[in-house]
Scaffold this active site. Sequence first.
Site, short mmCIF file in Angstrom:
data_model
loop_
_atom_site.label_atom_id
_atom_site.label_comp_id
_atom_site.label_asym_id
_atom_site.label_seq_id
_atom_site.Cartn_x
_atom_site.Cartn_y
_atom_site.Cartn_z
N LYS A 33 32.33 -5.37 -7.80
CA LYS A 33 31.96 -6.80 -7.78
C LYS A 33 30.61 -6.96 -7.08
O LYS A 33 30.14 -6.02 -6.41
CB LYS A 33 33.05 -7.60 -7.07
N TYR A 242 6.16 -14.40 15.43
CA TYR A 242 6.59 -15.79 15.62
C TYR A 242 7.18 -16.00 17.01
O TYR A 242 7.94 -15.17 17.51
CB TYR A 242 7.65 -16.17 14.59
C1 LIG Z 1 36.73 -6.69 -2.54
C2 LIG Z 1 38.14 -6.35 -2.85
C3 LIG Z 1 38.56 -5.01 -2.87
C4 LIG Z 1 37.69 -3.88 -2.37
O1 LIG Z 1 37.69 -3.97 -0.96
P1 LIG Z 1 36.95 -2.91 -0.03
O2 LIG Z 1 37.34 -3.31 1.34
O3 LIG Z 1 35.49 -3.10 -0.28
O4 LIG Z 1 37.41 -1.56 -0.41
C5 LIG Z 1 39.84 -4.74 -3.34
N1 LIG Z 1 40.68 -5.74 -3.71
C6 LIG Z 1 40.32 -7.04 -3.65
C7 LIG Z 1 41.30 -8.08 -4.05
C8 LIG Z 1 39.05 -7.39 -3.21
O5 LIG Z 1 38.71 -8.69 -3.14
#
Ligand SMILES: *Cc1c(COP(=O)(O)O)cnc(C)c1O
Length: 344
Positions: A33, A242
């Site tokens: 994702k 800054y």
């Molecule tokens: C993002 C996510 C994962 C992966 O999680 P990690 O901690 O990055 O391994 C797995 N299952 C769901 C439902 C998620 O939202």
Amino acid sequence: MTSATLSIDLGAVVRNWQTLDALSEGETGAVVKANGYGLDAAKIAIALARVGARSFFVATADEGLSLRDALGVGPEIYVFSGHMDGDTHQVRTGELTPLLNSVDQMLRHVEALPGHRFGLQLDSGMNRLGMEPAEWLAVRDIALSQQPELVMSHLACADEPSNPMNAQQLETFRAITDGIDAPRSLAATGGTLLGSAYHFDMTRPGVGLYGGLPFADAAPVVTLDLPIIQVREVEAGETVGYGNAWVAPRNSHIATVSGGYADGIIRAMGSKATLYAGDTPCPVVGRVSMDLITADVSNLGEVPETLQLMGKHQSVDAIADAAGTIGYEILTSLGQRYCRVFSE
Ligand SMILES: *Cc1c(COP(=O)(O)O)cnc(C)c1O
């Protein structure tokens, strides 16, 4: 060239997936994702598919459709947000597998795309996404009669092995799914490391593939090199950047490098992070600005073309610590201006 180079070691991603895969008996998926945690979902998924990954997970149907274009037919692409209003086109043309998270989504899915593949997402205590146990038990028999590809839930505290929430969610998940025929999944990276009780039929690692905690033994994946644009001499008592945030304690050489918070180098990191010239640390001085960072290179005999922010000496999680956040946020914030270079 003024753009910074983000090097992504696809071979390390593959090795991390294989290491996590070897921990469990079931299938190992891959969570890609948010464009593969900012690194490039298509390239990562293709590399993993080549070594045997068959199931990929994305957050939205749009991400799923792009991933299908990259992967072609065959691999399963699960969508965590399920089947939302307006997703039908993507779900159908992308041959996506939405992880339905409510009775409303189930109805939408079977009405819009009867017979189309799907999975189910249950809430085992995190209270974020998925059917509540009571809702699930009411529709369970009907839902299972449609033969879901996967029944899954997600752990809230898997990065803390001793947190009692883990065992509690495991117990809830078992109580509401033991005895079903459909394949089950509970563990992301953290859950995979908790041990076999958490593995079920499929694990879903994300951050561990990309070299981040809680997978402490992961092979590092990301290197970030920032080009030096200019070096100047600053006299003791002069200020840099800054807000005059840094006052030179002695005569110094200050390098200005290309890269800033617009590139995901979080401003809060400030001078808690260090840039490296080879093995020599060059402390960040003054504030991180939108496109530029200043570092003290007084200790260098010869000034190189680039300074390294992430790599051998400073991991994604070390940068996250300096910025008061987690590796996930550092990775997914990496901006679009980098020249992304992939190695196998
Ligand atoms: C993002 C996510 C994962 C992966 O999680 P990690 O901690 O990055 O391994 C797995 N299952 C769901 C439902 C998620 O939202």
